[in-house]
Design an enzyme around this catalytic site. Structure first.
Site, PDB file in Angstrom:
ATOM      1  N   ASP A  90       0.842  -1.207   0.000  1.00 30.30           N
ATOM      2  CA  ASP A  90       0.000   0.000   0.000  1.00 30.30           C
ATOM      3  C   ASP A  90       0.875   1.254   0.000  1.00 30.30           C
ATOM      4  O   ASP A  90       0.568   2.238  -0.673  1.00 30.30           O
ATOM      5  CB  ASP A  90      -0.923  -0.004   1.229  1.00 30.30           C
ATOM      6  CG  ASP A  90      -1.791  -1.252   1.288  1.00 30.30           C
ATOM      7  OD1 ASP A  90      -2.212  -1.724   0.223  1.00 30.30           O
ATOM      8  OD2 ASP A  90      -2.020  -1.766   2.400  1.00 30.30           O
TER       9      ASP A  90
ATOM     10  N   HIS B 171      -5.497  -3.567   5.276  1.00 24.71           N
ATOM     11  CA  HIS B 171      -4.925  -3.914   3.969  1.00 24.71           C
ATOM     12  C   HIS B 171      -6.016  -4.476   3.059  1.00 24.71           C
ATOM     13  O   HIS B 171      -5.902  -5.565   2.518  1.00 24.71           O
ATOM     14  CB  HIS B 171      -3.787  -4.926   4.145  1.00 24.71           C
ATOM     15  CG  HIS B 171      -3.142  -5.344   2.846  1.00 24.71           C
ATOM     16  ND1 HIS B 171      -2.489  -4.453   2.018  1.00 24.71           N
ATOM     17  CD2 HIS B 171      -3.055  -6.541   2.228  1.00 24.71           C
ATOM     18  CE1 HIS B 171      -2.027  -5.101   0.951  1.00 24.71           C
ATOM     19  NE2 HIS B 171      -2.363  -6.372   1.054  1.00 24.71           N
TER      20      HIS B 171
END
Length: 362
Positions: free
Chosen positions: A201, A228
């Protein structure tokens, strides 16, 4: 003349012998140091569980290239002897081994392949599991990957209870709590030694903001918090120095970071999900943990047990050191835009965490 030649020869031999002895002593001393020191990068064993898969193979390749790794141990249900043999031809200092599960036998015996893979491991990285297909969310993977992670972490509890365990297998928001509950049941849970890898990310946020602002990605380090998966991923672009966005641009880059995985799943048209970028992110995370274990101070985002919010686990900047997670850094103030996403994310994140815990305990 003959005597002088003999004397010269003797002197040369003695000089060479003396040099050899000095070299041998320094080698022995270095060998002893490496045997007894756990702070040098030469003594780090990394185990990759799921090493023959789409993430596992490039991740293993990158770990083989890392100067921090001295032993690379590859495990999967198929293919790992070949993967390890292939990697072993790369001229780096790390040794490589590949193991499969032990065949079923009677009388029943444990899984020797997993035991050999994990024994002595400093870091265990788990990318094992099935990838997403178009139309699937990370949560759709739950049942299959939850069982896989549970089984592998049971092995970690048994064979390397002090290792740092880095979870890549999705859905991370649920698989990290699964791992924690398994370790608790075995009496070896240490919150400093368990983390979900959210580095991808950060990589995506860095890439997208650098491209949009004309920056060099290596000069950008976006803080990404939350979890996530989808809206639980919250990049804090307000903290990127010098970056300027219209409201529309900020919304677009935030959503693209949150759903960057879907972009890859769609582009691969059924052939898998993000494997190469995930392998890179997993390698960056693993190498940073290894550096921290030998004494470097490292700060990186990770999904860990956390008291920052009312979610039991939360991704945020974490200081790693010799003991694993050493400090969860303060979150700081969010912009109004980020606070809106934060409020939207929290119920979803807590629900996914609970789902993981329930899988083990119910």
């Amino acid at each position: 003349s003959h005597q002088s030649t003999t004397t010269t020869t003797t002197m040369i031999v003695n000089r060479l012998a003396s040099k050899a002895l000095t070299a041998l002593r320094s080698t022995s001393s270095a060998t002893l140091k490496s045997c007894f020191s756990t702070s040098t990068p030469t003594s780090a064993k990394v185990a990759v569980l799921g090493a023959a898969g789409g993430i596992g193979q490039p991740l293993s390749l990158l770990c083989k290239l890392s100067p921090e790794v001295s032993t690379l141990s590859c495990y999967d249900i198929v293919g790992t002897p070949g993967v390890a043999a292939d990697l072993s031809h790369i001229p780096t200092k790390s040794g490589t081994m590949g193991r499969l599960p032990s065949p079923v036998q009677w009388p029943m015996a444990g899984n020797g392949g997993l035991e050999e893979t994990l024994t002595g491991a400093d870091v265990v990285v788990i990318p094992a599991g099935v990838p997403r297909k178009p139309g699937m969310t990370r949560d759709d993977l739950f049942n299959t990957n939850a069982s896989i992670v549970k089984t592998l972490v049971e092995g970690c509890a048994q064979f390397c209870p002090d290792a740092v365990i880095a979870i890549i297998s999705n859905p991370v928001n649920s698989t990290v709590p699964i791992a924690a509950e398994v370790l608790k049941k075995h009496g070896v849970y240490n919150p400093k030694k368990l983390a979900g890898v959210t580095t991808l990310d950060v990589c995506r946020a860095n890439t997208f903001v650098a491209n949009s602002q004309g920056l060099d990605p290596k000069d950008v380090n976006v803080t990404v918090i939350g979890g996530h998966a989808g809206i639980t991923i919250l990049p804090l672009f307000s903290r990127v120095e010098g970056a300027k966005f219209t409201d529309e641009e900020l919304e677009a880059i935030t959503v693209r970071t949150q759903f960057g995985g879907d972009e890859v799943v769609a582009a691969k048209a059924g052939a898998g999900s993000a494997t190469l970028s995930m392998a890179y992110a997993g390698y960056v995370f693993t190498e940073n943990v290894l550096k921290a274990l030998r004494g470097e101070e490292i700060v990186q985002c990770a999904f860990v047990e956390s008291g920052l919010t009312d979610a039991k686990y939360f991704a945020s900047p974490v200081k790693f050191g010799k003991g694993g997670v050493e400090e969860i850094l303060p979150l700081g103030a969010l912009s109004a835009y980020e606070q809106g996403w934060f409020d939207k994310m929290m119920p979803e994140l807590k629900k996914q965490i609970q789902k993981g815990e329930d899988f083990v305990n119910n």
